[in-house]
Design a protein around this motif. Structure first.
Motif, PDB file in Angstrom:
ATOM      1  N   ALA A  28       0.819  -1.121   0.109  1.00 31.11           N
ATOM      2  CA  ALA A  28      -0.017  -0.108  -0.148  1.00 31.11           C
ATOM      3  C   ALA A  28       0.911   1.181   0.118  1.00 31.11           C
ATOM      4  CB  ALA A  28      -0.801  -0.027   1.101  1.00 31.11           C
ATOM      5  N   LYS A  29       2.048   1.142   0.781  1.00 27.88           N
ATOM      6  CA  LYS A  29       2.818   2.376   0.964  1.00 27.88           C
ATOM      7  C   LYS A  29       3.623   2.540  -0.364  1.00 27.88           C
ATOM      8  CE  LYS A  29       6.038   4.483   4.060  1.00 27.88           C
ATOM      9  NZ  LYS A  29       6.812   4.321   5.458  1.00 27.88           N
ATOM     10  N   LEU A  30       4.119   1.413  -1.097  1.00 30.68           N
ATOM     11  CA  LEU A  30       4.659   1.797  -2.590  1.00 30.68           C
ATOM     12  C   LEU A  30       3.639   2.123  -3.656  1.00 30.68           C
ATOM     13  CD1 LEU A  30       6.652  -1.489  -2.818  1.00 30.68           C
ATOM     14  CD2 LEU A  30       7.563   0.687  -2.464  1.00 30.68           C
ATOM     15  N   GLU A  31       2.314   1.629  -3.469  1.00 35.78           N
ATOM     16  CA  GLU A  31       1.369   2.166  -4.307  1.00 35.78           C
ATOM     17  C   GLU A  31       0.831   3.562  -4.250  1.00 35.78           C
ATOM     18  OE1 GLU A  31      -1.228  -2.238  -5.188  1.00 35.78           O
ATOM     19  OE2 GLU A  31      -2.129  -0.461  -3.641  1.00 35.78           O
ATOM     20  N   LEU A  32       0.833   3.951  -2.978  1.00 36.30           N
ATOM     21  CA  LEU A  32       0.622   5.222  -2.766  1.00 36.30           C
ATOM     22  C   LEU A  32       1.910   6.595  -3.249  1.00 36.30           C
ATOM     23  CD1 LEU A  32      -1.197   7.625  -1.403  1.00 36.30           C
ATOM     24  CD2 LEU A  32      -0.121   7.043   0.916  1.00 36.30           C
ATOM     25  N   ALA A  33       3.145   5.992  -2.846  1.00 35.36           N
ATOM     26  CA  ALA A  33       4.148   6.776  -3.155  1.00 35.36           C
ATOM     27  C   ALA A  33       4.194   6.965  -4.840  1.00 35.36           C
ATOM     28  CB  ALA A  33       5.484   6.099  -2.670  1.00 35.36           C
ATOM     29  N   ASP A  34       3.783   5.896  -5.376  1.00 35.93           N
ATOM     30  CA  ASP A  34       4.023   5.952  -6.924  1.00 35.93           C
ATOM     31  C   ASP A  34       2.588   6.196  -7.510  1.00 35.93           C
ATOM     32  OD1 ASP A  34       6.597   4.594  -6.645  1.00 35.93           O
ATOM     33  OD2 ASP A  34       5.644   2.633  -7.068  1.00 35.93           O
ATOM     34  N   GLN A  35       1.549   6.668  -6.937  1.00 34.79           N
ATOM     35  CA  GLN A  35       0.387   6.989  -7.306  1.00 34.79           C
ATOM     36  C   GLN A  35      -0.304   5.866  -8.340  1.00 34.79           C
ATOM     37  OE1 GLN A  35      -1.558  10.058  -6.410  1.00 34.79           O
ATOM     38  NE2 GLN A  35      -0.446   9.146  -4.851  1.00 34.79           N
ATOM     39  N   PRO A  44      -3.640   0.119  -9.491  1.00 36.52           N
ATOM     40  CA  PRO A  44      -3.491  -1.329  -9.673  1.00 36.52           C
ATOM     41  C   PRO A  44      -4.832  -1.789 -10.494  1.00 36.52           C
ATOM     42  CG  PRO A  44      -3.412  -0.650  -7.262  1.00 36.52           C
ATOM     43  CD  PRO A  44      -3.752   0.709  -8.221  1.00 36.52           C
ATOM     44  N   ALA A  45      -4.566  -2.819 -11.309  1.00 37.99           N
ATOM     45  CA  ALA A  45      -5.484  -3.233 -12.033  1.00 37.99           C
ATOM     46  C   ALA A  45      -6.369  -3.947 -11.027  1.00 37.99           C
ATOM     47  CB  ALA A  45      -5.063  -4.490 -13.026  1.00 37.99           C
ATOM     48  N   ILE A  46      -7.926  -3.785 -11.610  1.00 34.09           N
ATOM     49  CA  ILE A  46      -9.017  -4.290 -10.753  1.00 34.09           C
ATOM     50  C   ILE A  46      -9.773  -5.548 -11.579  1.00 34.09           C
ATOM     51  CG2 ILE A  46      -9.092  -2.267  -9.257  1.00 34.09           C
ATOM     52  CD1 ILE A  46     -11.412  -1.273 -10.910  1.00 34.09           C
ATOM     53  N   GLN A  47     -10.237  -6.125 -10.943  1.00 36.44           N
ATOM     54  CA  GLN A  47     -11.374  -7.085 -11.742  1.00 36.44           C
ATOM     55  C   GLN A  47     -12.482  -6.379 -12.092  1.00 36.44           C
ATOM     56  OE1 GLN A  47     -10.751 -10.350 -12.335  1.00 36.44           O
ATOM     57  NE2 GLN A  47      -9.273 -10.422 -11.097  1.00 36.44           N
ATOM     58  N   PRO A  48     -12.924  -6.602 -13.374  1.00 38.58           N
ATOM     59  CA  PRO A  48     -14.153  -5.693 -14.150  1.00 38.58           C
ATOM     60  C   PRO A  48     -15.479  -5.813 -13.041  1.00 38.58           C
ATOM     61  CG  PRO A  48     -13.263  -7.336 -15.720  1.00 38.58           C
ATOM     62  CD  PRO A  48     -12.510  -7.642 -14.332  1.00 38.58           C
ATOM     63  N   LEU A  49     -16.065  -4.768 -13.179  1.00 38.26           N
ATOM     64  CA  LEU A  49     -17.392  -4.656 -12.420  1.00 38.26           C
ATOM     65  C   LEU A  49     -18.316  -4.816 -13.684  1.00 38.26           C
ATOM     66  CD1 LEU A  49     -16.649  -2.270  -9.407  1.00 38.26           C
ATOM     67  CD2 LEU A  49     -16.712  -4.799  -9.394  1.00 38.26           C
ATOM     68  N   ASP A  50     -19.655  -5.106 -13.135  1.00 39.87           N
ATOM     69  CA  ASP A  50     -20.856  -5.111 -14.094  1.00 39.87           C
ATOM     70  C   ASP A  50     -21.174  -3.646 -14.459  1.00 39.87           C
ATOM     71  OD1 ASP A  50     -24.163  -4.901 -13.904  1.00 39.87           O
ATOM     72  OD2 ASP A  50     -23.383  -6.894 -14.816  1.00 39.87           O
ATOM     73  N   ALA A  51     -21.317  -3.494 -15.863  1.00 36.74           N
ATOM     74  CA  ALA A  51     -21.720  -2.061 -16.290  1.00 36.74           C
ATOM     75  C   ALA A  51     -23.044  -1.585 -15.614  1.00 36.74           C
ATOM     76  CB  ALA A  51     -21.726  -2.215 -17.870  1.00 36.74           C
ATOM     77  N   VAL A  52     -23.803  -2.356 -15.209  1.00 37.60           N
ATOM     78  CA  VAL A  52     -25.214  -1.778 -14.759  1.00 37.60           C
ATOM     79  C   VAL A  52     -24.728  -1.339 -13.417  1.00 37.60           C
ATOM     80  CG1 VAL A  52     -27.262  -2.382 -13.811  1.00 37.60           C
ATOM     81  CG2 VAL A  52     -26.749  -3.148 -16.088  1.00 37.60           C
ATOM     82  N   THR A  53     -24.018  -2.001 -12.716  1.00 34.06           N
ATOM     83  CA  THR A  53     -23.470  -1.350 -11.216  1.00 34.06           C
ATOM     84  C   THR A  53     -22.637   0.019 -11.518  1.00 34.06           C
ATOM     85  OG1 THR A  53     -23.126  -3.771 -10.572  1.00 34.06           O
ATOM     86  CG2 THR A  53     -21.869  -1.732  -9.516  1.00 34.06           C
ATOM     87  N   GLY A  81     -17.114   2.082   0.047  1.00 36.65           N
ATOM     88  CA  GLY A  81     -16.306   1.778   1.322  1.00 36.65           C
ATOM     89  C   GLY A  81     -14.920   1.087   1.009  1.00 36.65           C
ATOM     90  N   TYR A  82     -14.276   1.722   1.956  1.00 33.72           N
ATOM     91  CA  TYR A  82     -12.727   1.308   1.998  1.00 33.72           C
ATOM     92  C   TYR A  82     -12.090   1.325   3.151  1.00 33.72           C
ATOM     93  CZ  TYR A  82     -13.268   6.242   1.345  1.00 33.72           C
ATOM     94  OH  TYR A  82     -13.622   7.631   1.842  1.00 33.72           O
ATOM     95  N   VAL A 130      -6.594   1.213  -5.194  1.00 35.75           N
ATOM     96  CA  VAL A 130      -7.693   0.364  -6.002  1.00 35.75           C
ATOM     97  C   VAL A 130      -8.921   1.207  -6.302  1.00 35.75           C
ATOM     98  CG1 VAL A 130      -6.885  -1.890  -5.625  1.00 35.75           C
ATOM     99  CG2 VAL A 130      -8.444  -1.099  -4.123  1.00 35.75           C
ATOM    100  N   ILE A 131      -9.074   2.053  -5.120  1.00 33.88           N
ATOM    101  CA  ILE A 131     -10.405   3.132  -5.388  1.00 33.88           C
ATOM    102  C   ILE A 131     -10.019   4.013  -6.326  1.00 33.88           C
ATOM    103  CG2 ILE A 131     -11.675   4.597  -3.964  1.00 33.88           C
ATOM    104  CD1 ILE A 131     -12.374   1.770  -3.192  1.00 33.88           C
ATOM    105  N   ALA A 132      -8.771   4.393  -6.577  1.00 35.13           N
ATOM    106  CA  ALA A 132      -8.359   5.497  -7.409  1.00 35.13           C
ATOM    107  C   ALA A 132      -8.702   4.940  -8.693  1.00 35.13           C
ATOM    108  CB  ALA A 132      -6.835   6.110  -7.297  1.00 35.13           C
ATOM    109  N   THR A 133      -8.053   3.804  -9.143  1.00 37.92           N
ATOM    110  CA  THR A 133      -8.315   2.876 -10.117  1.00 37.92           C
ATOM    111  C   THR A 133      -9.866   2.969 -10.699  1.00 37.92           C
ATOM    112  OG1 THR A 133      -6.370   1.598  -9.756  1.00 37.92           O
ATOM    113  CG2 THR A 133      -8.017   0.895 -11.450  1.00 37.92           C
ATOM    114  N   LEU A 134     -10.592   2.363  -9.689  1.00 38.42           N
ATOM    115  CA  LEU A 134     -12.033   2.606  -9.873  1.00 38.42           C
ATOM    116  C   LEU A 134     -12.560   3.672 -10.523  1.00 38.42           C
ATOM    117  CD1 LEU A 134     -14.927   1.099  -9.813  1.00 38.42           C
ATOM    118  CD2 LEU A 134     -14.797   1.969  -7.473  1.00 38.42           C
ATOM    119  N   LEU A 135     -12.105   4.855  -9.729  1.00 36.75           N
ATOM    120  CA  LEU A 135     -12.974   6.216 -10.008  1.00 36.75           C
ATOM    121  C   LEU A 135     -12.323   6.807 -11.085  1.00 36.75           C
ATOM    122  CD1 LEU A 135     -13.045   7.456  -6.720  1.00 36.75           C
ATOM    123  CD2 LEU A 135     -14.973   6.866  -7.963  1.00 36.75           C
TER     124      LEU A 135
END
Length: 178
Positions: free
Chosen positions: A62-69, A72-81, A90-91, A101-106
């Motif tokens: 988590a620290k490395l991901e934050l420092a590097d901004q 991270p790849a995420i599993q696809p979510l349903d388009a309707v969702t 929530g996080y 991963v929330i940054a990726t989603l948004l």
């Protein structure tokens, strides 16, 4: 239409200075409470590469991901969702921020949500900088005041969840019923 998305990290977690193993992450537990009250099924946001079970290893990543901004790849979510204009999101709070991963989603979701109701689990930092993170990552959304739940108190979170939801039902009676 309401979407309830949660990112949670089962495995070792910090509680009162100890790192017990949990099968269901704290944020997922809060999402279940919210889902029951809103009559919606929580959708789990999953990274393509799962976070480790070891708490120190999660912190390191988590620290490395934050420092590097990182995004991270995420599993696809349903388009309707993803097309719902109202998200309960929530996080856990990691280093005072939303997990990347929330940054990726948004940043990868189109259209972005119009209204975000954030809820977060923490072990002393409250919401940290996460509300500002959400607003920066999703500038077109209205980010509502969030619900911080201390992870060590998740089992007793129902009254806080109910109070938080009641505030929005009173102030926005039609918003949650769209």
């Amino acid at each position: 239409m309401i979407t309830l998305i949660e990112f949670s990290s089962p495995g070792e977690t910090l509680v009162h200075g100890q790192t017990p193993l949990v099968r269901v992450g704290h944020t997922a537990q809060v999402a279940r409470l919210l889902g029951d009250r809103l009559n919606v099924t929580p959708v789990a946001l999953q990274p393509r590469v799962a976070y480790p079970i070891s708490y120190p290893a999660v912190l390191h990543r988590a620290k490395l991901e934050l420092a590097d901004q990182a995004l991270p790849a995420i599993q696809p979510l349903d388009a309707v969702t993803l097309q719902s204009p109202i998200w309960f999101l929530g996080y856990p709070i990691w280093f005072g921020h939303v997990p990347r991963v929330i940054a990726t989603l948004l940043t990868q979701t189109t259209p972005s949500p119009r209204i975000i109701y954030p809820f977060a689990t923490h072990e002393g930092s409250g919401l940290g900088q996460s509300v500002a993170d959400l607003q920066r990552l999703c500038p077109s959304a209205v980010v509502q005041p969030g619900l911080p739940i201390r992870g060590s108190r998740v089992a007793r979170a129902a009254p806080a969840v109910d109070h938080w939801l009641q505030q929005y039902l009173e102030n926005n009676p039609t918003t949650l019923k769209e």
